[in-house]
Design a protein around this motif. Sequence first.
Motif, short mmCIF file in Angstrom:
data_model
loop_
_atom_site.label_atom_id
_atom_site.label_comp_id
_atom_site.label_asym_id
_atom_site.label_seq_id
_atom_site.Cartn_x
_atom_site.Cartn_y
_atom_site.Cartn_z
N TYR A 157 59.42 39.66 31.41
CA TYR A 157 58.89 39.96 32.74
C TYR A 157 57.52 39.35 32.98
N TYR A 158 56.71 39.21 31.90
CA TYR A 158 55.37 38.68 32.10
C TYR A 158 55.41 37.23 32.57
N LYS A 159 56.46 36.48 32.20
CA LYS A 159 56.58 35.11 32.67
C LYS A 159 56.83 35.08 34.18
N THR A 160 57.62 36.04 34.65
CA THR A 160 57.86 36.14 36.10
C THR A 160 56.56 36.40 36.84
N TYR A 161 55.76 37.34 36.32
CA TYR A 161 54.51 37.68 36.99
C TYR A 161 53.51 36.53 36.92
N LEU A 162 53.48 35.81 35.81
CA LEU A 162 52.60 34.65 35.72
C LEU A 162 52.99 33.58 36.74
N LEU A 163 54.30 33.35 36.88
CA LEU A 163 54.77 32.37 37.85
C LEU A 163 54.35 32.76 39.26
N PHE A 195 50.54 32.35 39.91
CA PHE A 195 50.11 30.98 40.20
C PHE A 195 50.57 30.54 41.59
N ILE A 196 51.79 30.90 41.96
CA ILE A 196 52.29 30.54 43.29
C ILE A 196 51.45 31.23 44.38
N SER A 197 51.19 32.52 44.19
CA SER A 197 50.41 33.27 45.18
C SER A 197 48.99 32.75 45.29
N PHE A 198 48.38 32.48 44.14
CA PHE A 198 47.00 32.00 44.17
C PHE A 198 46.93 30.61 44.82
N PHE A 207 48.97 29.46 47.12
CA PHE A 207 49.17 29.66 48.56
C PHE A 207 47.90 30.20 49.22
N LEU A 208 47.28 31.20 48.59
CA LEU A 208 46.05 31.77 49.14
C LEU A 208 44.93 30.73 49.18
N SER A 209 44.90 29.87 48.17
CA SER A 209 43.88 28.81 48.15
C SER A 209 44.11 27.80 49.26
N LEU A 210 45.37 27.47 49.52
CA LEU A 210 45.69 26.50 50.56
C LEU A 210 45.28 27.01 51.94
N ILE A 211 45.44 28.31 52.18
CA ILE A 211 45.05 28.86 53.48
C ILE A 211 43.61 29.40 53.44
N GLN A 212 42.91 29.13 52.34
CA GLN A 212 41.49 29.43 52.19
C GLN A 212 41.18 30.93 52.31
N THR A 213 41.94 31.72 51.60
CA THR A 213 41.64 33.15 51.55
C THR A 213 41.85 33.73 50.16
N SER A 214 41.74 32.90 49.12
CA SER A 214 41.95 33.37 47.75
C SER A 214 40.88 34.37 47.32
N SER A 215 39.70 34.32 47.94
CA SER A 215 38.65 35.27 47.58
C SER A 215 38.98 36.69 48.02
#
Length: 220
Positions: free
Chosen positions: A165-171, A174-177, A179-187
């Motif tokens: 399960y930890y591999k799923t959460y790691l994936l 990274f995908i979520s971060f 996406f958040l970085s692309l729309i400039q709201t990762s902070s």
Amino acid sequence: SLTSLFSLIVFIGHLSDLVCSPFLFSYDSIEFNIQFGCPLLTRQMKQWKINLINFILYEIIISNLSIITWRGFYHFLDSFFYPDNLTMSAGLCLLIGYLLYFPLMYFQTYLEELNLKYDFWTFISINFPQFYRNIRHLLAFLSCVFVWRGYWLLYDEYLYIFEDYYKTYLLFYFISFLFLSLIQTSSSINGPLSNIDDKNQFFPLYPHCYVSIVQRKISQ
């Protein structure tokens, strides 16, 4: 958790540090980064002493009190809120969380102006100015706990890609971060961002002004 809750009020006078997403969103810019001020009187103190006080107060005391409060309420729900039926528990958490979220989020201006409309709230705002906001902060915190727990339970129960399960959460991390970085709201994942102001005054208490900030940045 209750002890930590009251301790936060004693140390900083408010409960806003318990409130996070979905109430608060950030825009990734130096202009809107997290800035902490010292709530204590620091006149005629050297800057390094003020920084040390801030570090001890926020990074050690307040952060741990916030974690204890979150953890305590979360595990209380784990133990007593339909522990044998995780799907129902998750669904009710999301329902309660969003029932609290929408009025607290989208009626902020109305709630801020209650003291101008009703004598009782006028009395409260004059004599106990922070009490009324702390009630709203507490309800917003509970909304966050319910919403977060609801999604966490659903993810734990139904989100499987890898056997580990930890591999799923790691994936998904990274995908979520990304996406958040692309729309400039990762902070936004850093928690409270109290220095962001909503210039339109739509959200005076919880500055949910990401869209308006992006619109202004694009139009410049």
